[in-house]
Design a protein around this motif. Structure first.
Motif, PDB file in Angstrom:
ATOM      1  N   HIS A 116     -26.731  43.725 -71.535  1.00  0.00           N
ATOM      2  CA  HIS A 116     -28.176  43.790 -71.285  1.00  0.00           C
ATOM      3  C   HIS A 116     -28.770  42.403 -71.071  1.00  0.00           C
ATOM      4  O   HIS A 116     -29.634  42.217 -70.199  1.00  0.00           O
ATOM      5  N   TYR A 176     -31.652  47.048 -74.965  1.00  0.00           N
ATOM      6  CA  TYR A 176     -32.445  47.087 -73.734  1.00  0.00           C
ATOM      7  C   TYR A 176     -33.823  46.486 -73.964  1.00  0.00           C
ATOM      8  O   TYR A 176     -34.289  45.646 -73.176  1.00  0.00           O
ATOM      9  N   ASN A 226     -21.876  42.384 -59.751  1.00  0.00           N
ATOM     10  CA  ASN A 226     -22.068  43.031 -61.042  1.00  0.00           C
ATOM     11  C   ASN A 226     -22.778  42.035 -61.953  1.00  0.00           C
ATOM     12  O   ASN A 226     -22.161  41.080 -62.441  1.00  0.00           O
ATOM     13  N   CYS A 245     -30.136  47.625 -66.505  1.00  0.00           N
ATOM     14  CA  CYS A 245     -29.223  48.576 -67.129  1.00  0.00           C
ATOM     15  C   CYS A 245     -29.931  49.128 -68.352  1.00  0.00           C
ATOM     16  O   CYS A 245     -30.679  48.424 -69.022  1.00  0.00           O
ATOM     17  N   ASN A 247     -25.174  46.642 -57.166  1.00  0.00           N
ATOM     18  CA  ASN A 247     -24.017  46.571 -58.059  1.00  0.00           C
ATOM     19  C   ASN A 247     -22.852  47.345 -57.459  1.00  0.00           C
ATOM     20  O   ASN A 247     -21.946  46.765 -56.873  1.00  0.00           O
TER      21      ASN A 247
END
Length: 237
Positions: free
Chosen positions: A97, A140, A51, A80, A34
């Motif tokens: 996410h 998440y 990204n 992430c 990233n």
């Protein structure tokens, strides 16, 4: 000719260790990162920046992959991990996410559809939270559960071409910001009770990439935490 592997989130931490491991094993490594890339240049290493929270970045990364040649393996490792309390925009929080954990693996897998080697293998790094969620990290947890379900769906879709498996890590490697009290508390809820390190995940990947009879499986590499007493969801760090 050496085999080629794609590893996402390979610029640091676990992904970096995986990339260095497969370079040492003689693989051609395509390492996605990233922003931070701590990998040292190597003749067999190709680094691609994207990204994965940005749909257009995912699209551009996916477009580049087929031109690199055939792939024998992929490890979807990019992640992430942001607590819900830190989100200022709930929609953006969940979308980030989902893009990193579900959309990016889906688009990458689709991009590779015509360039898999025979007997190829794909590993998706999920989390024990996919099955025993933590309310502090609901976005998440939901995304990692989505990744896991996606992987098992791909095991069906790609049957006979690509073996697809999931690794659920637990408390393998602490971060510098985890203090001693936090570490002791987490390890007290593990059957093994030791910090196992990234090598435990590397060895699990090695096994799944080579295990010709294993597909559609979920492997827990968590020191036994899944079957220990359930974790305390009130951690402060």
């Amino acid at each position: 000719m050496s085999k080629r592997i794609l590893i996402t989130g390979a610029g640091r931490r676990l992904g970096k260790v995986l990339a260095e491991h497969y370079l040492a094993q003689g693989w051609q490594v395509v390492a996605h990162y990233n922003s931070a890339n701590e990998l040292v240049a190597h003749p067999a290493l190709t680094c691609l920046q994207a990204n994965l929270a940005d749909s257009e970045d995912i699209r551009q990364l996916a477009l580049k992959l087929p031109a690199l040649g055939n792939f024998a393996a992929v490890i979807h490792n990019a992640s992430c991990f942001v607590p819900d309390a830190a989100a200022s925009d709930l929609i953006a929080h969940h979308e980030m996410h989902q893009r990193v954990h579900v959309l990016a693996p889906a688009m990458i897998t689709e991009a590779l559809s015509s360039v898999w080697n025979p007997a190829a293998s794909m590993v998706c790094i999920s989390d024990i939270y996919a099955d025993i969620p933590n309310q502090r990290f609901s976005a998440y947890c939901a995304a990692k559960a989505g990744l896991q379900n996606f992987a098992l769906s791909m095991a069906q879709r790609l049957a006979g071409r690509v073996r697809v498996n999931v690794i659920q890590p637990g408390p393998i490697q602490f971060l510098p910001e985890h203090d001693e009290a936090y570490r002791k508390k987490v390890l007290s809820q593990s059957l093994i009770g030791e910090e196992l390190g990234y090598g435990a995940i590397v060895r699990a990947c090695d096994y799944l990439l080579q295990a010709e009879a294993v597909t559609g499986s979920v492997m827990r590499v968590d020191g036994g935490r899944f079957v220990a007493n359930r974790y305390d969801q009130t951690f402060t760090s």
